[in-house]
Design an enzyme around this catalytic site. Sequence first.
Site, PDB file in Angstrom:
ATOM      1  N   GLU A 301      -3.757  11.161  -7.251  1.00 40.62           N
ATOM      2  CA  GLU A 301      -3.153  10.728  -5.984  1.00 40.62           C
ATOM      3  C   GLU A 301      -1.639  10.891  -5.993  1.00 40.62           C
ATOM      4  OE1 GLU A 301      -4.776   6.721  -5.476  1.00 40.62           O
ATOM      5  OE2 GLU A 301      -6.437   7.591  -4.349  1.00 40.62           O
ATOM      6  N   ASP A 374     -14.783   4.735  -5.856  1.00 39.77           N
ATOM      7  CA  ASP A 374     -13.592   3.895  -5.740  1.00 39.77           C
ATOM      8  C   ASP A 374     -13.909   2.486  -5.249  1.00 39.77           C
ATOM      9  OD1 ASP A 374     -11.015   3.107  -5.713  1.00 39.77           O
ATOM     10  OD2 ASP A 374     -10.420   4.227  -3.937  1.00 39.77           O
ATOM     11  N   GLU A 402     -10.537  -4.571  -1.842  1.00 44.56           N
ATOM     12  CA  GLU A 402      -9.943  -3.586  -0.929  1.00 44.56           C
ATOM     13  C   GLU A 402     -10.967  -3.056   0.068  1.00 44.56           C
ATOM     14  OE1 GLU A 402      -8.300  -0.337  -3.140  1.00 44.56           O
ATOM     15  OE2 GLU A 402      -8.103   0.973  -1.399  1.00 44.56           O
TER      16      GLU A 402
HETATM   17  O1  GCW Z   1      -8.637   2.830  -4.281  1.00 43.73           O
HETATM   18  C1  GCW Z   1      -7.478   3.514  -4.425  1.00 43.73           C
HETATM   19  C2  GCW Z   1      -6.511   2.669  -3.703  1.00 43.73           C
HETATM   20  C3  GCW Z   1      -5.097   2.964  -4.116  1.00 43.73           C
HETATM   21  C4  GCW Z   1      -5.011   2.818  -5.623  1.00 43.73           C
HETATM   22  C5  GCW Z   1      -5.987   3.793  -6.266  1.00 43.73           C
HETATM   23  C6  GCW Z   1      -6.022   3.681  -7.774  1.00 43.73           C
HETATM   24  C7  GCW Z   1      -3.161   2.104  -6.969  1.00 43.73           C
HETATM   25  O2  GCW Z   1      -6.689   2.861  -2.325  1.00 43.73           O
HETATM   26  O3  GCW Z   1      -4.267   2.043  -3.457  1.00 43.73           O
HETATM   27  O4  GCW Z   1      -3.694   3.042  -6.075  1.00 43.73           O
HETATM   28  O5  GCW Z   1      -7.275   3.537  -5.811  1.00 43.73           O
HETATM   29  O6  GCW Z   1      -6.924   3.023  -8.269  1.00 43.73           O
HETATM   30  O7  GCW Z   1      -5.170   4.248  -8.433  1.00 43.73           O
END
Ligand code: GCW
Length: 699
Positions: A301, A374, A402
């Site tokens: 990311e 995720d 989240e």
């Molecule tokens: O789920 C995603 C989240 C990001 C997070 C990423 C991760 C810290 O939306 O906010 O970043 O995973 O786990 O690195």
Amino acid sequence: MMRERCLVNRIAATCCLLVSAFWLTPAASAEDGYDLWLRHAPLTGESGQALRDLAPVITSVSGQSNGPGAKLAYAELQRSLASLGAGEANAGEATRASIVLQCGHSNGADREAFRIVPEQRGLRIVSPGQAGCLYGAFALLREISQGKPLMSVALDEHPAMPLRMLNHWDDPDGHVERGYAGRSIFDWWHLPELLDQRMIDYARANASIGINAVVVNNVNASPLFLTDRYLPKLKRLADAWRPYGIRLFVSARFSAPRDIGGLDTADPLDPHVRNWWKARADSIYAEIPDFGGFLVKANSEGQPGPQDYGRTHADGANMLAAALGGRGTVIWRAFVYSAEDETDRAKQAYAEFEPLDGKFAPNVILQIKNGPLDFQPREPFHPLFGAMPGTRKMLEVQATKEYLGFASHLAILGPMWTEALQADTGAGGNVADSVASGGMAGVANIGSDRNWTGSIFDQANWYAFGRLAWDPALGSEEIAREWAVQTFSVDPQFLSIVVPMMLESRQAVVDYMTPMGLAHLMGTDHHYGPAPWVCDLERPEWNPCYYHRADKSGIGFDRTATGSNALSQYAPAIAKAWIDPHAMDEDYLLWFHHVAWDFETQSGRTLWHELVSRYDRGVAAAEKLREEWNSLEQFVDPERFAAERALLAIQVKEAIWWRDASIAYWQSINGLDLPAGARPPAHDLAYYKALSFPEAPGQ
Ligand code: GCW
């Protein structure tokens, strides 16, 4: 401060008992949730009487009483037993029970183990180390709080894994990524001079459930944490937490040698880069001799990493491991996926890491999310847990919710984490076995809110995380009950309602958000609310439509051999259970299969009708949670009761929103009527698409 609060609570609780004698309202005193599961409300009835009769005297074995764990254990027992009612001694000196602390000074793996051994007139808490003694004291208090007679407590425990760690996704400016309980609890601005009492209360709460490591900053890391400016701040925290058995870790930004080191590269094979990290580590250890090490999110990311220089994850991790040497650990995250990679996102971490098995240094641990995507409401376990036998592994779970309605929705995660921990990997054990030499990390749901976690029930997720990391074989029900007793009431009528509520809450969320293996249908960016229609974002895997793949003919992601074949990443015995859409556990159906809308499910209904019935089941479950909570008013103090009542009303409203918006969208794709008797969505699809949430927290 917490000591004063305890006194206030005791007085309040005593008043409450007096009042209740007249009005039979046992839960009249207001509470704000700050005391967590450590309220130690006075025991009533026979167990209260028994404790008062015993009025235990606490002593430390001579010569061993000066260690930090022994001192804290002593103070904790004094204060908490008094709070539970033991202070009001009925007994004469001769008949008082004794609690003896026998805490050693081991630095070995056994330093966290403890035994509680009954003796003729009392008991002995024995540990080879200091932390173990403190854990023993908390375990004893937990048992007594459940109403267990002091004289019958006998325990022999050691942690199932070495690292039981919270990951804070907190930024230096106080913002918390995916945090829904206010701002960060870390006051970097006033540290090192000012150490907020919260830092001590936080350490105490962690120690009470066996958490022994904390990463203080976001994995999307600011290099600031590696600067000299932050050293005294980190040191102050580490010093404060050390007596509680907690080691401090930092998320390290891989490009730090460039960002703050004056180098023009962060290539892990460059000698200047290696020297820079080694010197940084030396400076940290000069201040914090037991510094835990680095957590790293690399090449994921948009974060920098070794691949920026054509190097592998192993090159990057091993370079940092060498800088730490035998002093600490590198925790390297397996959460990676790439926009350039056309393959199924759920396959990418395995594809990237599995070939690196055996190539990581012994002080590197690979941190793997519970599922391959995720932190969704339900995912199958991550296939990497059944692979890489030559690599130390760690399970990463997310307490912040989240993707499960933030702190607004009641969703108890113990059952979800147990589902992952106890999943058979097909490689000679379950997920818990595969992380036995590594650990478990929980993305912390803790913030500056007075109640720490944004809602009282979210405290149960912090609690369950610690308890499961200590012992992954614990049952969700046992953990929920322990928590509810300590947090609210030991009343059997109360527990008979609240414990099942807790256990059923996560499935309710699955049903109204992402039933039958659907995933990642949440609104873009904030991840709150339904947005299955989103299909226009730059990266394919950012779009909900990438995950559900719904079209006129059917829905679901084909991960069998005719599709992405993600199934092949699992051991054959495990993959077999998911290969036949007619025979498999339908909770994973659309995760692994693309099926027709009229596919016949195990209920005999078509897939479309079954989906609608699951949405309805989820809404009904949310309504039931609300009704049940509302029936518990007499057992809970007004402040905590009202706060949860308000949140459950939101949850019901939003469960209906999820159901209606999802159904409206699926109908726009499949053109099918609703099953007879099903309620049509309250609004048309355009209404749901137009909703926006600029103030949603945690982004
Ligand atoms: O789920 C995603 C989240 C990001 C997070 C990423 C991760 C810290 O939306 O906010 O970043 O995973 O786990 O690195």
